[in-house]
Design an enzyme around this catalytic site. Structure first.
Site, PDB file in Angstrom:
ATOM      1  N   LYS A 216      43.251  37.537  43.163  1.00  0.00           N
ATOM      2  CA  LYS A 216      43.621  36.219  43.667  1.00  0.00           C
ATOM      3  C   LYS A 216      43.953  36.259  45.159  1.00  0.00           C
ATOM      4  O   LYS A 216      44.235  37.307  45.736  1.00  0.00           O
ATOM      5  CB  LYS A 216      44.767  35.643  42.835  1.00  0.00           C
ATOM      6  CG  LYS A 216      44.282  35.271  41.439  1.00  0.00           C
ATOM      7  CD  LYS A 216      45.256  34.460  40.627  1.00  0.00           C
ATOM      8  CE  LYS A 216      44.594  34.020  39.322  1.00  0.00           C
ATOM      9  NZ  LYS A 216      45.500  33.243  38.466  1.00  0.00           N
ATOM     10  N   ARG A 256      45.069  39.868  32.482  1.00  0.00           N
ATOM     11  CA  ARG A 256      43.701  39.333  32.573  1.00  0.00           C
ATOM     12  C   ARG A 256      43.118  39.815  33.896  1.00  0.00           C
ATOM     13  O   ARG A 256      43.634  39.463  34.965  1.00  0.00           O
ATOM     14  CB  ARG A 256      43.737  37.803  32.517  1.00  0.00           C
ATOM     15  CG  ARG A 256      42.364  37.137  32.570  1.00  0.00           C
ATOM     16  CD  ARG A 256      42.526  35.618  32.509  1.00  0.00           C
ATOM     17  NE  ARG A 256      41.243  34.930  32.483  1.00  0.00           N
ATOM     18  CZ  ARG A 256      40.550  34.582  33.567  1.00  0.00           C
ATOM     19  NH1 ARG A 256      41.034  34.850  34.773  1.00  0.00           N
ATOM     20  NH2 ARG A 256      39.383  33.962  33.435  1.00  0.00           N
TER      21      ARG A 256
END
Length: 303
Positions: A216, A256
């Protein structure tokens, strides 16, 4: 499939985006054969679940219609489940979840926590499958405008608790619910770091917690070069592994990730060293990192 909600070892969920526009690997696996091959590879690398998504939820992304989403994910899920690969479906739509569960998927990973489609609770309840309820405040187009908190951890915890209560009222079994703080979804980099630092406060909700920091943008900002240029997505693997191991050490149920093998290897080291756990310390969260160490005297984000 083994009941992963009750798993004693950390669950690794491998990301498989069958979209043209996801932030990290958009377009790479839009072809069914390429997507299936990658899903099989993720599973062989150690992913307990392959999380198939047919709609990008990156900040600013446009929505696709349900028909397009189903057309993207259903052939991939059918082939993966036929090959013995456990699958979760990354969707906010009850119609998509229902179709994919019928094709053999095991878990619904709903980034909206049930807010985007009120019928999702019925689908999950009737299927009896695990449901990941992520913290969410709105669709991708407007999520940046919604990143306002008094205390991000307390606010996220309260909003997740409300989503859990709504799911229970709809008849979803308590032991089917997994929560996710939603890093990057209506969150600034400071919010993401504070949620990571205070993860035990979210574990107090009493449900397994999924942690998803993989590649991210806040990791890219942390690893920016001297000119301030964020690290590209393909250079964030080590930082992702570090966040994942720290989250597991803090008590997260699962992670994840895009890079499954590195995460699985790091968790093997964690297990071999006695599964050490992070213990919350007395000093307050010192503020977001800048690559040079803690920010001395900084207050908590959002205050």
């Amino acid at each position: 499939m083994t009941d992963l909600v009750q798993a004693q070892d950390p669950v690794v969920m491998g990301v498989l985006n069958v979209t043209p526009d996801s932030f990290s690997d958009g377009g790479r696996y839009a072809d069914v054969d390429a997507a299936v091959a990658h899903g099989v590879r993720l599973h062989s690398d150690g992913a307990h679940l392959v999380d198939v998504g047919g709609e990008s939820t990156r900040p600013g992304a446009d929505r696709v219609d349900a028909e397009t989403e189903v057309a993207r994910v259903l052939p991939v899920v059918r082939e993966l489940t036929a090959a013995g690969v456990p699958v979760s479906i990354d969707t906010t739509r009850a119609r998509v979840a229902e179709a994919v569960l019928a094709a053999g998927a095991d878990v619904v990973n709903d980034v909206s926590g049930g807010l985007a489609d009120p019928d999702m609770a019925r689908v999950v309840r009737d299927a009896g499958c695990p449901w990941v309820l992520m913290h969410w405040r709105g669709h991708s187009r407007r999520m940046r405008d919604l990143a306002r908190y008094t205390d991000v951890v307390a606010d996220v915890r309260a909003e997740l608790a409300h989503r859990v209560d709504e799911a229970l009222r709809a008849g979803v079994a308590a032991d089917r619910i997994i929560v996710d703080p939603g890093l990057g979804f209506a969150k600034t980099a400071e919010h993401n770091w504070e949620l990571s630092a205070r993860l035990p406060e979210l574990l107090d909700l009493g449900h397994p917690l999924l942690f998803g920091a993989s590649r991210k943008s806040y990791l890219g900002q942390l690893l920016a070069d001297p000119a301030g240029q964020p690290r590209a997505t393909d250079g964030r693997a080590a930082a992702t592994v570090a966040t994942s191991v720290l989250a597991v050490a803090a008590g997260a149920w699962g992670v994840r990730v895009h890079d499954v093998r590195g995460t699985v290897d790091a968790l093997a080291v964690w297990r071999a060293t006695g599964r050490p756990r992070l213990v919350p310390t007395a000093p307050p969260y010192p503020g977001p990192p800048d690559g040079r160490g803690p920010v001395v005297g900084a207050g908590r984000a959002g205050r």
